[in-house]
Design a protein around this motif. Sequence first.
Motif, PDB file in Angstrom:
ATOM      1  N   HIS A  59       0.820  -1.201   0.000  1.00  0.00           N
ATOM      2  CA  HIS A  59       0.000   0.000   0.000  1.00  0.00           C
ATOM      3  C   HIS A  59       0.859   1.259   0.000  1.00  0.00           C
ATOM      4  O   HIS A  59       2.075   1.205   0.155  1.00  0.00           O
ATOM      5  N   GLU A  60       0.196   2.365  -0.182  1.00  0.00           N
ATOM      6  CA  GLU A  60       0.889   3.641  -0.217  1.00  0.00           C
ATOM      7  C   GLU A  60       0.889   4.255   1.175  1.00  0.00           C
ATOM      8  O   GLU A  60       0.009   3.978   1.981  1.00  0.00           O
ATOM      9  N   GLY A  64       0.421   8.882  -0.499  1.00  0.00           N
ATOM     10  CA  GLY A  64       0.905   8.368  -1.769  1.00  0.00           C
ATOM     11  C   GLY A  64       2.322   8.777  -2.093  1.00  0.00           C
ATOM     12  O   GLY A  64       2.812   8.505  -3.182  1.00  0.00           O
ATOM     13  N   PHE A  67       5.552   4.227  -1.092  1.00  0.00           N
ATOM     14  CA  PHE A  67       4.760   3.022  -1.237  1.00  0.00           C
ATOM     15  C   PHE A  67       5.596   1.812  -0.853  1.00  0.00           C
ATOM     16  O   PHE A  67       6.825   1.836  -0.883  1.00  0.00           O
ATOM     17  N   ASN A 129       7.840   6.806  -3.800  1.00  0.00           N
ATOM     18  CA  ASN A 129       6.955   6.463  -4.908  1.00  0.00           C
ATOM     19  C   ASN A 129       7.211   7.382  -6.098  1.00  0.00           C
ATOM     20  O   ASN A 129       6.565   7.273  -7.122  1.00  0.00           O
ATOM     21  N   THR A 198       4.791   9.698 -10.256  1.00  0.00           N
ATOM     22  CA  THR A 198       4.457   8.719  -9.223  1.00  0.00           C
ATOM     23  C   THR A 198       4.472   7.319  -9.820  1.00  0.00           C
ATOM     24  O   THR A 198       3.741   7.034 -10.768  1.00  0.00           O
ATOM     25  N   THR A 200       3.495   4.287  -8.903  1.00  0.00           N
ATOM     26  CA  THR A 200       2.306   3.416  -8.930  1.00  0.00           C
ATOM     27  C   THR A 200       1.340   3.857 -10.030  1.00  0.00           C
ATOM     28  O   THR A 200       0.762   3.015 -10.710  1.00  0.00           O
TER      29      THR A 200
END
Lengths: 492, 220
Positions: A59-60, A64, A67, A129, A198, A200
Amino acid sequence: MTGTMNWFIFTLLSPLIGGLLLAFIRQPARSSAINIGFSCATLIGSLGLAVAVLQQGSHEALAGFFFLDAYNVFLITLTSFVSLTTSIFSGPYMRFEWLHRDLPEQRLRLYHAMFQLFVFGMLLGFTTNNIGVLWIALELATLATVLLVSLYRTPASIAAAWKYFMLAGMGIALALLGTILIFFTSSTIFGHSNDALTWTLLFAHASELDARVMMMAFAFLMVGYGTKIGLAPMHAWLPDAHAEGPTPVSAVLSGLLLNLALYALVRFKMLVDGATGTAMAGHIMIAFGLFSLCIAALSLHKQHDIKRMFSFSSIEHMGLMTVAFGIGTPLANFAGLLHMTVHSLVKSGIFFTVGHAAQAMGSQNMEQIRGLIRHHPGIGWGLLIGTAAIAGFPPFGVFTSEFLLFSAILDTHPWLVLPLLTGLLVAFAGLFRFVQPMVFGQAPEHAIAIKANMLPVYIHFALALLLGLAIPGPLANWYEQAATLIAGGAPL
Amino acid sequence: MGDVMLQEAISVAASLMLLISFALLAQHRLLSVLHWFAAQGVVLALTTLLVAVISGHNELYFSALMTLLLKGALLPWLLWRIIRKMHVHREVEPLVNMPVTMFIALTLVLVCFYVALPIERMSQLVTHNTLAIAMATVFLSMLMMITRKKAITQVIGFLSIENALFFTAIGATHGMPMIVELGVAFDVLIAAIIFGLFFTHMRSTFDSLDLDVIQEKSKR
């Protein structure tokens, strides 16, 4: 969820606070104890983090900005473990250097502060991230090690550090150019914001990124981060930096920093694969890896300095891992991850041993090091076992990972087996050619008795042995998750 | 109308960057290298300002100011102090002679145009036509860094790579997000401090900033 957050913040802040604190502590004995304390705290934090991530999935964190997934949490644990054992090793080692090489106290202060700052850079790089921040973190870790390489301020160490600084600077500049190119294409999707960097988000939308730009970006990233991995022909800095810096620094350079650069490259490969839908990026990695392996195996034979010799062995193994991730099937990735772990453990263990051997014999020149097993049985056996382990003897983990890698290669690229095996054999011959007379033979008269701190070495080798005999269930599961993730499977 | 003017201005700035990169390569005197380096910082700041006006990203105004202070003033001044304090020889001795260097530089520019032109067309930004020039400046700075023997010229090469990368980011994407830009600037600043430290060590250990001498002495 909040549990993970707390562990994460704790892990990341521990080395940062440690580094800042150590910059103000004058007494070497106290600062080495504090260094161990903070490394220990980091390890505890990362173990807590690993358990939490394994239970709850990736998860972040922090809006965010960071991560965590199976891939990086595994490397975080490895990093904090090796930095803990390195700090335990470096206590007595640096005290010896302090007394015998008349290092000023202030220099030891720099050493401890930079060591923790380096660990912070590593952890930030693994967890961020944002591909821009990843670059910044890698540069931070590099700058910290530049100061560590030149710690002795001898002519050779300054020249080595300068070379490291310049080549790494050039490499990292190319990596930034690659990152800018990725931002160039991704900002057309996400707009001009942090989202476009980012990881992700980029990964989720990889197929929308422009294939042509991504391929060009990967070429720059390959050469840029490849310089930091130590891949040939950009490897010229690596042997010098390893040979001239203090031994704990050689251990973390080989065992940790190279991993971070490879980690970054693999992350970008995942993006490029998604964008182009071809195996082009993987093939480039295989070519670089294979070339490095062959060059390193041959260069290894020409060395006189023991640390230089083992640093060529690091290039060889980084080449092998690059090939593994280049092939990119889940099995190959599994082998690559396992190899990364055992190489970090065994190679840093070897450098600890080598450091003690050089202190006992008063030289890093391999012709001056003789008869270790009679003079210092602990060091002698350590060097022998370590070399056997790194050369890929069963039952050590290196054997297992190489075996898995060759099984994966036979599935996809059978023709690669021959050059890879030849390279490994040549390197193997080189290692034993030098190590055999150092371990056996007659000890020179100028050898002195030292109090060797072999505990970290044995812990490392025992873990490598354990990974070779039977990978514990949860750990195997973990590797498997990470391997599927890298192979392009859905993020967990 | 205004847009066309601004676009022209950006093109002028890009040409200036390319010109300065060539000028940096062609200099024989260390002080002139430094002057051109400072000029590069100023042009960079102006370009950032122009892009800020066009794109309306407010953070770019801050960026422009920071660039002007850091790259146009602070770093050149620090280097100037080092040169004066250490009495470095005035002459720059390249490893490859000037005409050959210039020829390599020209080839690099051509290659960059060849590679970057197809990509440039994709971009919708007004600054899109600067990408090829920006990449060329990166490679010219690299060329400068690898063909020089003096530690101090190598450092100027390193810093001008950083300038060129910044210019690429500004031209191709209207600048990286603020957090990344700040981080990069921070790293460059630390690198500059470390360079300064190295100069002092080299000076005291080798009594020279010439890398040939340093390589020679470190082998003994």
